[in-house]
Design a protein around this motif. Structure first.
Motif, PDB file in Angstrom:
ATOM      1  N   CYS A 169       0.833  -1.190   0.000  1.00  0.00           N
ATOM      2  CA  CYS A 169       0.000   0.000   0.000  1.00  0.00           C
ATOM      3  C   CYS A 169       0.873   1.248   0.000  1.00  0.00           C
ATOM      4  O   CYS A 169       1.866   1.314   0.728  1.00  0.00           O
ATOM      5  N   LEU A 212     -10.286  -4.498   2.350  1.00  0.00           N
ATOM      6  CA  LEU A 212      -9.198  -4.659   1.395  1.00  0.00           C
ATOM      7  C   LEU A 212      -9.042  -6.125   0.994  1.00  0.00           C
ATOM      8  O   LEU A 212      -8.840  -6.439  -0.177  1.00  0.00           O
ATOM      9  N   CYS A 269      -1.924  -0.804  -3.679  1.00  0.00           N
ATOM     10  CA  CYS A 269      -3.089  -0.081  -3.190  1.00  0.00           C
ATOM     11  C   CYS A 269      -2.698   1.359  -2.936  1.00  0.00           C
ATOM     12  O   CYS A 269      -1.627   1.635  -2.405  1.00  0.00           O
TER      13      CYS A 269
END
Length: 164
Positions: free
Chosen positions: A7, A84, A99
């Motif tokens: 992420c 997620l 992400c």
């Protein structure tokens, strides 16, 4: 085996999208198949009023899929925001998922810290794979990369996350 994920997180307007674009370009140069997931806390709409898929949704469809020889897209009404992990299942055939956002997830993170937005990071050291910054930030056990060092960050992602 689940798809590797990282992420890219940071405060608003810190350059997350710009860094994701740079990481994507570098990963594609290396022939990786990469999916992305973007978190939007404000909500969004991708369908254009007047288009057929918009008309289907307006008529009551709970899920609309549009398909062509080159792309497929789905718009689905949901009762609650998907986690997620639920979203990751949509990218099962990728070498990596990047992400943008999801700072509260339990996934490894690259945090962007820029002088003009804040001089402090928002994640704890154990959550971080790396920091990307325009400053020399010292966080024990976490390497800081230049905010534009996509090559160095992708080298790290390949070594620590993708591992192939």
């Amino acid at each position: 085996m689940s798809t590797p994920i990282v992420c890219v997180v940071g405060k608003s307007n810190v350059g997350k999208t710009t860094l994701v674009e740079k990481l994507l370009r570098e990963l594609k140069k290396r022939d990786y198949k990469v999916g992305t997931i973007k978190h939007d806390v404000h909500g969004f709409d991708v369908d254009k009023p007047g288009k057929d898929t918009w008309k289907h949704a307006q008529a009551g469809a709970d899920s609309v899929i549009i398909s062509s020889p080159y792309r497929v897209a789905m718009i689905k009404k949901v009762e609650k925001e998907w986690t997620l992990d639920e979203l990751i299942k949509l990218h099962h055939d990728m070498d990596l998922i990047i992400c943008e956002g999801f700072k509260r997830s339990n996934k490894p993170k690259i945090e962007i810290v820029r002088r003009e937005r804040s001089t402090e990071n928002i994640c704890s050291p154990e959550e971080l794979l790396a920091i990307a910054s325009d400053m020399d930030i010292k966080v024990e056990g976490v390497t800081t990369y230049g905010i534009n060092d996509a090559v160095g960050l992708v080298d790290l992602i390949v070594e620590k996350i993708i591992k192939r």
